[in-house]
Write an enzyme that holds these catalytic residues in place. Structure first.
Site, PDB file in Angstrom:
ATOM      1  N   LYS A   1       0.834  -1.205   0.000  1.00  0.00           N
ATOM      2  CA  LYS A   1       0.000   0.000   0.000  1.00  0.00           C
ATOM      3  C   LYS A   1       0.868   1.253   0.000  1.00  0.00           C
ATOM      4  O   LYS A   1       1.859   1.340   0.722  1.00  0.00           O
ATOM      5  CB  LYS A   1      -0.930   0.001   1.218  1.00  0.00           C
ATOM      6  CG  LYS A   1      -1.960   1.127   1.218  1.00  0.00           C
ATOM      7  CD  LYS A   1      -2.951   0.975   2.361  1.00  0.00           C
ATOM      8  CE  LYS A   1      -3.983   2.092   2.360  1.00  0.00           C
ATOM      9  NZ  LYS A   1      -4.982   1.948   3.450  1.00  0.00           N
TER      10      LYS A   1
ATOM     11  N   SER B   1      -9.591   2.863   2.019  1.00  0.00           N
ATOM     12  CA  SER B   1      -8.458   3.421   1.298  1.00  0.00           C
ATOM     13  C   SER B   1      -7.515   2.358   0.738  1.00  0.00           C
ATOM     14  O   SER B   1      -6.596   2.675  -0.029  1.00  0.00           O
ATOM     15  CB  SER B   1      -7.664   4.359   2.217  1.00  0.00           C
ATOM     16  OG  SER B   1      -7.090   3.637   3.307  1.00  0.00           O
TER      17      SER B   1
ATOM     18  N   SER C   1     -10.996   0.971   6.075  1.00  0.00           N
ATOM     19  CA  SER C   1     -10.149   0.948   4.887  1.00  0.00           C
ATOM     20  C   SER C   1      -9.582  -0.424   4.545  1.00  0.00           C
ATOM     21  O   SER C   1      -9.045  -0.613   3.459  1.00  0.00           O
ATOM     22  CB  SER C   1      -8.994   1.942   5.043  1.00  0.00           C
ATOM     23  OG  SER C   1      -9.480   3.264   5.008  1.00  0.00           O
TER      24      SER C   1
END
Length: 473
Positions: free
Chosen positions: A84, A159, A183
């Site tokens: 990420k 996210s 997220s």
């Protein structure tokens, strides 16, 4: 959706490891297959936004050398992984989805990346995220929008939307995510993969501006529950730089359930507006599956109303601390969601903070009382199906206007406030083929229980095997 043959890149990480251990596959071959998949599919979904295949090929070659030499095989040995873009990766661009850091190349790894590398991961790229992880739809001004492999005109969530989309498309064997307001869980539900929000302290976080952060946590994602458990084992365990970290790593593997559980079935998580299409999948597929497994399932609605103001205040104060100094100088290039959260936080005072802490305590105490009657709470992960990718967030649900981009995410962030652990596991699809996840929730430090139930559920309802539409292109 129908079950399909699982190709090499979409097989479970555990199956990939078994093939590597048997010598049927090399780490370099697996990386080559992943690169081909990236070149063919990533232009459609925009999940992986920065790559360094030269460095990855060197890591894969080292992994093959270790196996050939009979050296100890590490837990993620030879698996291609994209990280990420909120996590620092030494020598690999890390932008946090922000134009302020569009060319930033860290000199050291974050703790999450450090542990994945030490476990033998072949890190080749970064997965997309909204700016500084703000929001549950993955778009930013550096890389644009990540879309859903099951419906490339729809949101992949966020996210950790890039991570979830990469997993679904076979671009990463496992994936790290992070979760304040959902997220990890929201994109997992949108993309038909698994996302586990662990207890605060289960996965230590470093570096951090607030070492005592108790609302956000890193955690694992995978195509299967077993894959998520594997990564959780790697990421968990104490670190002196993280004062809240549990001292010991979670044991590897997933235990079998000793017997039936008492499961509370919540359709609205305390009165939220939930799109009927979501409820239909959960009631039509998830509920019968739990009943077939022999669990005692009863309707339950937790009292979580005070979680709403508590979350907004605690999140707002965190944004004021983290981004307050940026908005005057850089407002024009920051996302409107980040600016709005930060300005809200800057307007809060000590009385707001103390009331939010008390509200959070009352919510927690209410959940403790509820769990005297149940072992696990089952609920929606999201309030809506994956929505059109050009929308920033759903403006209404069932005709009810959503006040801002946080409102529609309450099915996830109400649980964040409680501090309970939660996992999103694939449950089924709407008639038009859009994924729906089931959220399983248990008290802090109950990750083993959640993984055991989620794996049992996955075996009964293996919808993760259904191939995304993007792969048919």
């Amino acid at each position: 959706m129908t079950e399909t043959d699982i190709d090499l890149c979409r097989g479970s990480a555990l199956e990939q490891i078994e093939a590597l251990d048997r010598g049927e596959l090399s780490a370099r071959e697996l990386l080559s297959e992943t690169r081909e998949r990236y070149e063919r599919i990533n232009p459609v979904i925009n999940a992986v936004v920065t790559v360094d295949f030269d460095a990855a090929e060197a890591a894969a070659a080292e992994s093959d050398r270790r196996r050939a030499a009979g050296e100890p095989v590490r837990p993620l040995e030879g698996l291609p992984i994209a990280v990420k873009d909120l996590e620092d990766t030494a020598g690999l661009r890390s932008t946090y989805g922000s134009q302020l850091h569009a060319e930033h190349v860290p000199v050291r790894d974050s703790l999450v990346v450090e542990r994945m590398r030490a476990a033998g991961a072949v890190i080749y790229g970064k997965t997309n995220t909204p700016e500084f992880g703000t929001g549950s739809h993955t778009y930013n001004r550096v890389f644009g929008t990540t879309t859903n492999p099951y419906a490339p005109d729809r949101s992949a969530g966020g996210s950790s939307g890039g991570a979830a989309a990469a997993l679904a498309a076979g671009l990463s064997s496992v994936a790290d995510g992070s979760d304040m307001g959902g997220s990890l869980r929201n994109p997992a539900a949108f993309c038909n993969v698994v996302g586990l929000r662990p207890s605060i302290g289960r996965v230590p976080n470093w570096p951090s501006k607030d070492a005592w952060e108790s609302l956000a946590t890193n955690g694992p994602m995978g195509r299967t529950v077993g894959d998520a458990a594997l990564l959780l084992w790697v990421l968990s365990g104490g670190d002196a730089r993280s004062p809240l970290a549990f001292p010991d790593a979670l044991a590897p593997g997933i235990p079998e359930l000793a017997g039936p559980l008492r499961i509370g079935w919540s359709r609205t998580l305390g009165g939220l507006d939930i799109q009927p299409a979501v409820t239909e999948v959960l009631d039509g597929e998830g509920l019968p599956a739990l009943q077939r497994l022999g669990h005692a399932v009863a309707d339950v609605e937790p009292e979580l109303a005070e979680a709403d103001p508590a979350f907004r205040v605690l999140r707002g104060i965190g944004y004021a601390r983290g981004f307050g100094a940026l908005i005057d100088e850089h407002r024009s290039i920051l996302s409107p969601e980040l600016v709005a959260n930060t300005e809200y936080g800057l307007g809060l005072g000590i009385a707001d903070f103390t009331e939010a802490r008390e509200q959070r305590t009352r919510v927690y105490n209410g959940m403790v009382e509820l769990f005297e009657r149940i072992d696990v709470l089952a609920a929606p992960v999201t309030t809506v199906l994956p929505f059109p990718a050009e929308q920033h967030w759903p403006s209404e649900i069932n005709g009810v206007a959503q006040a801002d981009y946080l409102d529609w995410m309450r099915a996830s962030w109400r649980i964040s406030v409680t501090g309970f652990a939660a996992i999103s596991v694939p449950c089924g699809f709407s008639p038009e083929g859009l994924p729906v996840g089931l959220q399983l929730i248990a008290p802090p430090r109950s990750e083993a229980l959640l993984l055991s139930l989620a794996r049992q559920f996955e075996r009964e309802l293996p919808v993760w095997r259904s191939a995304p539409m993007a792969l048919s292109r």
